[in-house]
Structure formats: structure tokens, C-alpha cells
Design an enzyme around this catalytic site. Structure first.
Site, PDB file in Angstrom:
ATOM      1  N   LYS A   1       0.867  -1.176   0.000  1.00 36.95           N
ATOM      2  CA  LYS A   1       0.000   0.000   0.000  1.00 36.95           C
ATOM      3  C   LYS A   1       0.906   1.229   0.000  1.00 36.95           C
ATOM      4  O   LYS A   1       0.744   2.174   0.783  1.00 36.95           O
ATOM      5  CB  LYS A   1      -0.906  -0.047   1.254  1.00 36.95           C
ATOM      6  CG  LYS A   1      -2.000   1.004   1.285  1.00 36.95           C
ATOM      7  CD  LYS A   1      -3.162   0.716   0.352  1.00 36.95           C
ATOM      8  CE  LYS A   1      -4.150   1.854   0.316  1.00 36.95           C
ATOM      9  NZ  LYS A   1      -5.204   1.694  -0.689  1.00 36.95           N
TER      10      LYS A   1
ATOM     11  N   ASP B   1      -5.601  -3.466  -1.914  1.00 37.75           N
ATOM     12  CA  ASP B   1      -7.061  -3.458  -2.126  1.00 37.75           C
ATOM     13  C   ASP B   1      -7.420  -4.008  -3.505  1.00 37.75           C
ATOM     14  O   ASP B   1      -8.370  -4.786  -3.655  1.00 37.75           O
ATOM     15  CB  ASP B   1      -7.676  -2.065  -1.900  1.00 37.75           C
ATOM     16  CG  ASP B   1      -6.762  -0.913  -2.248  1.00 37.75           C
ATOM     17  OD1 ASP B   1      -5.559  -1.138  -2.436  1.00 37.75           O
ATOM     18  OD2 ASP B   1      -7.255   0.227  -2.343  1.00 37.75           O
TER      19      ASP B   1
END
Ligand code: NAI
Length: 340
Positions: free
Chosen positions: A170, A203
Site C-alpha cells: 500500500k 485493495d
């Protein structure tokens, strides 16, 4: 003769651990089991969830098979899993996730391996109360640990005929911490020109895993993402009752399933022993007991094709005990089709 530490653990831990011990012993492999209590039960009896005797046993034997242990939520003692991984520098958490024959899922092809960094990230356990309304937790990422796990992932891919490593991160938000993780894995990739390399934001990975899991091969990621993605991937292949794991370091190894102590089904004889049994297969391969590993794998493939004999999580009416007896009987007879 192998000396192996067996930690039965909490909740369904003792049920699946002793089932797996019985199944392994039925292969005839020579193991001297050193049974050690850790977790909530140890805390309640001796006041320490990770008694020194457990550490000493693993230090002596170098290999452990471990059932899940309960970690109190939001209070109480800290995870002994994290403590064990740190104590023995079990820096790599290897979790192969494979669609098994006979198990009906929406996906025909899932065959991926999660390589989870096992010693740092938010699991450093460093939390600070700032005031009544604010707390902070430290996400620790080091170049050394990130390089080590990157190297492990590429090396595993090469040795196991895998084609691609995908680094999961991330770093768009966590620019320094996940940025360092990514930079460190990138430094390794040059040593493995034969292995394809990709990067993906966590994600997006989650979305793609539930749409096209067949696209992924070896996934390498920091600790917390690895924890969450492991359960997600277990869901792709039939649930937590099936997915094995290994905590590996340079000198010590602790083999355990992905699942926890499953208090909702503990003591009901409903726990599926296959996740820990497959972890035991990884362990037997690790100690070069390949014949025993093979015969357990054959038995697993056999029982997966007999749905009614499986535990309810896989749609069957079997119990932990009946599955254990079936698997032991199959291994002893060692011939396909003698049980129907
Ligand atoms: P869990 O993995 O124990 O259970 C999640 C769900 O999966 C439950 O519905 C459970 O019944 C089912 N399940 C898990 N293993 C199964 C099996 N072998 N057969 C059939 N169904 C199975 O996760 P949960 O409930 O979040 O955690 C319970 C406790 O376990 C917590 O204290 C947690 O900290 C601990 N834990 C320990 C781990 C370890 O020791 N390695 C790993 C994960 C959680």
C-alpha cells in the site's frame, strides 16, 4: 527417529493436534513427540502463556507442530504466535492455497502461495496511549527483513517451479514503510531474471483474488496483509479447515494451520483436521520423510472424494474422530478403494 515438539493449543487445537499425531503415527514414521502446553490453557494453569519449557523444547528439537492458540481480544496477554515467531526468527510464513479435488467452490483453478513476512509490521506490538481518545501503533518495516522475505519468495518460486512473484503493498499511502518494503523486494528481483515480477496494491489484489484467483502465483507481502489475505484465500478453496502453513527460519520451523482456535466449534468434535494435517505434510517433506508425506496426501485425496465422510464445514456429516479413523484406516490399508 525425529524429535518434534507438539503444541496442542487451545479451543479445537487439542482435537486437531491429537488427530494429526495419530494419522502421522499410522504412517510408521518414527517420531518422538514432546508435548508442550502453550496459550490460554498454559496461562490459566501456570500463569504464563509461553512457558520457558516450550521455548527450550523447540530450541532442542528445532521443529514444532502447533495447534492454534487463543489470544485475548483488546486486552490480556500478547499473542504467543508473534512471540514464537520473534524468538526463533521464523521470518517466513508460507501458506500454499490450492483448490483440492472434490471440494466445490466457484473457482476451478486456485494454486497460489502466500509468503507473509512474519516478524515485523504492525505486529511489532508497539502501541502507545497518547491520551484517553488517541492511541498509536507502530508499523515497523526494515530493509533487512523485507529483503529476506523477498529473497525467500523468489527462491521458493525458483525451487518449486513457480513462474511469477507478485509483491503486495500500500505504498501509495504508506510511502515510507511499504515504500521500503517494495524497494527491498525490487532489489532482489534482479537476481531472478527467470521469475516474472509484478506489484499490486493490496485493495486491488483483494478484488482480483475473488474475480480471477488463477492469475496469481507467489504473493509476497508484509505481515498484516498476509494475515488477512490468507483467510480471504482460504475462502476461495473451501475454508479455513483446509489451508496449511509453515513458519520458517534459518534454524527453526513451526508448522501450523492458518486457522485459529475456533471457539464456536471447540469440544464438539466438528473441527476439520485437514488444515493441520496438510501443515504436517509440509513438515514431513521438510524433514525428508517424503514417503509418509505421500501416503498422507493420498489419504487426503481419497477422503476428499467421499463428501459424506468430511466434517460439516465441507458439507459432510463426519466428525474429527471419524475422519481421523477413516484416514488412519486408509493409510494402514494403503490401497485405493478398500473403504467405501
Ligand atoms: P478461527 O480461525 O478460529 O475461526 C474462524 C471460523 O472458521 C470459525 O467459524 C471456525 O469455526 C471456522 N474454522 C476454523 N478452523 C476450522 C476447522 N479446522 N474446521 C472447521 N471450521 C473451522 O478465527 P477466530 O474465530 O477469528 O479466532 C479465534 C481465536 O483463534 C482468537 O483468539 C485468535 O486470536 C486465535 N487465532 C490463533 C491462530 C494461531 O494460533 N495460529 C491463528 C488465527 C487466530
Amino acid at each position: 527417529m525425529h524429535n518434534i515438539t507438539l503444541i496442542p493449543g487451545d479451543g479445537i487445537g487439542p482435537e486437531v493436534s491429537f488427530a494429526v499425531k495419530e494419522i502421522i503415527d499410522s504412517t510408521g514414521v518414527s517420531i518422538n513427540w514432546d508435548i508442550q502446553e502453550a496459550g490460554e490453557k498454559a496461562f490459566n494453569t501456570v500463569g504464563n502463556p509461553l512457558p520457558e519449557s516450550v521455548i527450550e523444547s523447540i530450541r532442542k528439537n528445532k521443529i514444532a507442530l502447533k495447534g492454534p492458540v487463543t489470544t485475548p481480544i483488546g486486552k490480556g496477554f500478547r499473542s504467543i504466535n508473534v512471540a514464537l515467531r520473534k524468538e526463533f526468527n521464523l521470518y517466513a510464513n508460507l501458506r500454499p492455497v490450492k483448490k483440492l479435488p472434490g471440494i466445490r467452490t466457484p473457482f476451478d483453478h486456485v494454486d497460489l502461495v502466500i509468503v507473509r513476512e512474519n516478524t515485523e509490521d504492525l505486529y511489532s506490538g508497539i502501541e502507545k496511549i497518547i491520551d484517553n481518545d488517541h492511541v498509536e501503533a507502530i508499523k515497523m518495516i526494515s530493509r533487512e527483513a523485507s529483503r529476506k522475505i523477498g529473497l525467500f519468495a523468489f527462491d521458493y518460486a525458483r525451487k518449486n517451479g513457480r513462474k511469477k512473484v507478485t509483491a503486495v503493498h500500500k505504498a501509495n499511502i504508506l510511502k515510507y514503510s511499504d515504500g521500503l518494503f517494495l524497494e527491498s523486494v525490487r532489489e532482489i528481483k534482479g537476481e531472478f531474471p527467470d521469475i516474472e515480477y509484478e506489484e499490486i496494491i493490496i485493495d486491488n489484489l483483494c478484488m482480483q483474488l475473488v474475480q480471477r484467483p488463477e492469475y496469481f502465483d507467489v504473493l509476497v507481502m508484509p505481515n498484516l496483509y498476509g494475515d488477512i489475505v490468507s483467510d480471504l484465500c482460504a475462502g476461495l478453496v473451501g475454508g479455513l479447515g483446509l489451508v496449511p502453513g509453515a513458519n520458517l527460519g534459518d534454524h527453526y520451523s513451526v508448522f501450523e494451520a492458518v486457522h485459529g482456535s475456533a471457539l464456536d466449534i471447540a469440544g464438539k468434535n466438528l473441527a476439520n483436521p485437514l488444515a493441520l494435517l496438510q501443515s504436517a505434510v509440509l513438515m514431513l517433506e521438510h524433514i525428508n520423510e517424503t514417503a509418509a508425506a505421500r501416503s498422507i496426501k493420498d489419504a487426503i485425496n481419497w477422503i476428499l472424494s467421499r463428501k459424506e465422510r468430511l466434517t460439516p464445514d465441507l458439507g459432510g456429516i463426519g466428525t474429527t474422530t471419524s475422519m481421523t479413523q477413516d484416514l488412519v484406516a486408509y493409510i494402514r490399508k494403503n490401497s485405493v478403494g478398500t473403504l467405501n
